[in-house]
Design a protein around this motif. Structure first.
Motif, short mmCIF file in Angstrom:
data_model
loop_
_atom_site.label_atom_id
_atom_site.label_comp_id
_atom_site.label_asym_id
_atom_site.label_seq_id
_atom_site.Cartn_x
_atom_site.Cartn_y
_atom_site.Cartn_z
N ILE A 98 -14.05 10.15 6.38
CA ILE A 98 -15.20 9.61 5.67
C ILE A 98 -15.50 8.15 6.00
O ILE A 98 -16.66 7.73 5.99
CB ILE A 98 -15.03 9.79 4.14
N LEU A 99 -14.51 7.35 6.34
CA LEU A 99 -14.74 5.92 6.51
C LEU A 99 -15.70 5.56 7.64
O LEU A 99 -16.39 4.53 7.54
CB LEU A 99 -13.40 5.18 6.68
N LEU A 116 -2.14 6.24 -0.15
CA LEU A 116 -3.51 6.21 0.36
C LEU A 116 -3.45 6.64 1.82
O LEU A 116 -2.74 6.02 2.62
CB LEU A 116 -4.11 4.82 0.22
N ALA A 117 -4.16 7.73 2.14
CA ALA A 117 -4.15 8.27 3.50
C ALA A 117 -5.56 8.21 4.06
O ALA A 117 -6.54 8.48 3.34
CB ALA A 117 -3.65 9.71 3.51
N LEU A 118 -5.68 7.86 5.33
CA LEU A 118 -7.01 7.77 5.93
C LEU A 118 -6.96 8.18 7.40
O LEU A 118 -5.92 8.15 8.06
CB LEU A 118 -7.58 6.36 5.78
N GLY A 163 -13.20 -3.44 1.83
CA GLY A 163 -13.33 -3.70 0.40
C GLY A 163 -13.30 -2.44 -0.42
O GLY A 163 -12.71 -2.41 -1.51
N VAL A 164 -13.92 -1.38 0.09
CA VAL A 164 -13.89 -0.09 -0.62
C VAL A 164 -12.45 0.42 -0.70
O VAL A 164 -11.98 0.84 -1.78
CB VAL A 164 -14.79 0.93 0.10
N VAL A 165 -11.74 0.38 0.41
CA VAL A 165 -10.35 0.84 0.42
C VAL A 165 -9.52 0.00 -0.56
O VAL A 165 -8.71 0.52 -1.33
CB VAL A 165 -9.76 0.76 1.83
N ALA A 166 -9.75 -1.32 -0.55
CA ALA A 166 -8.96 -2.21 -1.41
C ALA A 166 -9.20 -1.91 -2.89
O ALA A 166 -8.27 -2.00 -3.71
CB ALA A 166 -9.31 -3.66 -1.11
N GLU A 179 -6.77 -3.53 9.24
CA GLU A 179 -7.19 -4.38 8.12
C GLU A 179 -7.38 -3.57 6.85
O GLU A 179 -7.15 -4.08 5.74
CB GLU A 179 -8.48 -5.11 8.49
N PHE A 180 -7.79 -2.30 6.99
CA PHE A 180 -7.98 -1.46 5.80
C PHE A 180 -6.65 -1.18 5.10
O PHE A 180 -6.64 -0.85 3.91
CB PHE A 180 -8.62 -0.11 6.17
N LEU A 181 -5.57 -1.29 5.84
CA LEU A 181 -4.25 -0.88 5.34
C LEU A 181 -3.42 -2.05 4.81
O LEU A 181 -2.26 -1.86 4.45
CB LEU A 181 -3.50 -0.17 6.46
#
Length: 268
Positions: free
Chosen positions: A161-162, A186-188, A171-174, A224-226
């Motif tokens: 989805i990302l 949290l898995a992506l 920011g959404v992930v955070a 960075e999302f992680l």
């Protein structure tokens, strides 16, 4: 009669193809129409999109099994879920432990309508119609609050989805990470041009005009999302290779090389 590819829509018109039903077809589901199947076959001729869909679905299944069997997690929030077709989160989780609760989230009314029909007899799974970027609306939704207790370990899945999140995905992930207690997961996955730029560019061009845009990102971007998560081994790698021991390799090396995957744990 329209010449050339038809526009993919997110309405319920059975005369026009729909994104959610296309992916249902790619994954071997039965919730699609002839118009979806025709466009899906056209897209498959141009790009190994069905193999890519199966690669990330396999990653999702491995993550769910890990959460239930090794981490004791019994709550799942699946963002941008689409139609919960064969091998989706509730099927895998509840086959391992029927007490597992699953909340799917999607903004597409077609995906939501199909999901409600499929889940109507499952009191431990539900679909929430919302934009995943509106984190507050997702977390406060009555179905989310009914099925998920965020004071207990929860798995948030952002699988496939990302790339559709154009503005401030980190920011959404955070914000989702901030809602999780220690021991949560949290898995992506994320589309990338790092390995197969030409092929991924073809996919981006194909999606252009389908009421959506895909944004491939680099490994550095996804890292960075992680931030703030303790990554499980082997870290951020191609999703096809994440703990894939014993699984058959994908039929398309290019499809396998187009998506990163990672799983992070919220520490205390």
């Amino acid at each position: 009669m329209q010449d050339g590819p038809q526009r993919v829509t997110t309405n319920g018109d059975s005369e026009r193809p729909n994104v959610a039903r296309l992916f249902d077809y790619y994954l071997g589901g039965a919730h699609n129409f002839a118009v979806d199947r025709a466009m899906a076959e056209e897209s498959i001729r141009r790009f190994p999109v069905a193999e890519m869909a199966r690669t990330i679905r396999s990653f999702s299944r491995r993550v769910v099994r890990l959460c239930v069997e090794e981490m004791g997690i019994r709550q799942f929030l699946d963002l941008g879920s689409g139609i919960p077709t064969a091998g989706n989160v509730h099927e895998v989780a509840q086959s391992l432990d029927p007490s597992c609760n699953v909340v799917y989230v999607d903004h597409d009314p077609v995906a939501v309508a199909h999901s409600r029909t499929m889940l109507r007899d499952n009191l431990s799974a539900a679909i929430v119609q919302a934009d995943m970027c509106d984190v507050g609306a997702v977390l406060r939704h009555p179905e989310t609050r009914r099925l998920i207790d965020f004071t207990k370990p929860t798995a948030v899945l952002m699988v496939g989805i990302l790339p559709y999140v154009r503005s401030e995905p980190a920011g959404v992930v955070a914000r989702y990470r901030a809602a999780l207690c220690p021991g949560s997961v949290l898995a992506l996955t994320h589309l990338t041009r790092d390995v197969e730029p030409g092929l991924v560019d073809q996919l981006v061009d194909m999606v252009d005009g389908m009421e959506s845009e895909l944004v491939p990102r680099s490994k550095q971007d996804v890292e960075e999302f992680l931030c703030g998560l303790q990554l499980l081994e082997p870290g951020l790698v191609l999703a096809a290779h994440w703990r894939a021991d014993g699984e058959l390799p994908g039929t398309s090396a290019a499809a396998d090389a187009s998506t990163y995957g990672a799983v992070g744990v919220v520490s205390g």
